[in-house]
Design a protein around this motif. Sequence first.
Motif, PDB file in Angstrom:
ATOM      1  N   LEU A   1      47.745  99.301  29.345  1.00  0.00           N
ATOM      2  CA  LEU A   1      48.870  98.752  28.583  1.00  0.00           C
ATOM      3  C   LEU A   1      50.097  98.583  29.468  1.00  0.00           C
ATOM      4  N   TYR A   2      50.370  99.587  30.285  1.00  0.00           N
ATOM      5  CA  TYR A   2      51.535  99.511  31.174  1.00  0.00           C
ATOM      6  C   TYR A   2      51.403  98.333  32.138  1.00  0.00           C
ATOM      7  N   GLU A   3      50.217  98.150  32.686  1.00  0.00           N
ATOM      8  CA  GLU A   3      50.008  97.083  33.662  1.00  0.00           C
ATOM      9  C   GLU A   3      49.876  95.710  33.011  1.00  0.00           C
TER      10      GLU A   3
ATOM     11  N   GLU B   1      57.742  95.125  23.833  1.00  0.00           N
ATOM     12  CA  GLU B   1      57.743  94.091  22.789  1.00  0.00           C
ATOM     13  C   GLU B   1      56.679  93.018  23.036  1.00  0.00           C
ATOM     14  N   ALA B   2      56.155  92.942  24.258  1.00  0.00           N
ATOM     15  CA  ALA B   2      55.076  91.996  24.560  1.00  0.00           C
ATOM     16  C   ALA B   2      53.719  92.510  24.089  1.00  0.00           C
ATOM     17  N   CYS B   3      53.657  93.786  23.792  1.00  0.00           N
ATOM     18  CA  CYS B   3      52.415  94.407  23.342  1.00  0.00           C
ATOM     19  C   CYS B   3      52.150  94.009  21.886  1.00  0.00           C
TER      20      CYS B   3
ATOM     21  N   ARG C   1      41.609  95.286  18.878  1.00  0.00           N
ATOM     22  CA  ARG C   1      40.591  94.272  19.183  1.00  0.00           C
ATOM     23  C   ARG C   1      40.612  93.898  20.658  1.00  0.00           C
ATOM     24  N   LYS C   2      41.807  93.739  21.229  1.00  0.00           N
ATOM     25  CA  LYS C   2      41.926  93.381  22.651  1.00  0.00           C
ATOM     26  C   LYS C   2      41.377  94.488  23.540  1.00  0.00           C
ATOM     27  N   LEU C   3      41.691  95.725  23.199  1.00  0.00           N
ATOM     28  CA  LEU C   3      41.202  96.845  24.003  1.00  0.00           C
ATOM     29  C   LEU C   3      39.687  96.979  23.894  1.00  0.00           C
TER      30      LEU C   3
ATOM     31  N   PHE D   1      59.108 105.582  29.922  1.00  0.00           N
ATOM     32  CA  PHE D   1      60.012 104.551  30.443  1.00  0.00           C
ATOM     33  C   PHE D   1      59.623 103.184  29.891  1.00  0.00           C
ATOM     34  N   TRP D   2      58.330 102.909  29.798  1.00  0.00           N
ATOM     35  CA  TRP D   2      57.849 101.629  29.272  1.00  0.00           C
ATOM     36  C   TRP D   2      58.289 101.458  27.822  1.00  0.00           C
TER      37      TRP D   2
END
Length: 152
Positions: free
Chosen positions: A8-10, A16-18, A26-28, A127-128
């Motif tokens: 997720l971080y990468e 907010e883009a997540c 589903r994506k994971l 931080f993310w």
Amino acid sequence: MFDILMYLYESYWHPEACPEFGQLTRKLSAAGFENDEIHEALDWLRGLDSAVGGLQTQHAQSAHAIRLYAQQELDCLGLEAIGYLNFLETAGVLKPHLRELTIERALATGMQPLPLEHLKTIVLMIFWRLDEEPDALILDELFVEADDRVVH
């Protein structure tokens, strides 16, 4: 779980883009992660969201305060991780309220002892989630293993 957090971080440089959790699940899953891992990671992220929401209620800590660790925290973190937290705090990267959030999220993993690499992932995810980017040298410290560092 930690592989998913790093993914997720990468993959999503800003929280907010997540995508929302349903679509993210589903994506994971399509990326090859196991359902149990996905649910564990998303539950951990929900806990992070709740804890970040409670940051506004925290009081400022005195500059002369000393953090004493409870036995449960010592068992979870271990001396290496506590030393690392102290390093980040002394460097001015981790404010006391973020240290407390890091400890709370470390305890939420249920791991004893928590490997230092996982603690670093927790710090990155905090931080993310706050949409803050630490200093480039600290990012390097969080990503690169000490054994892999090249001494100049």
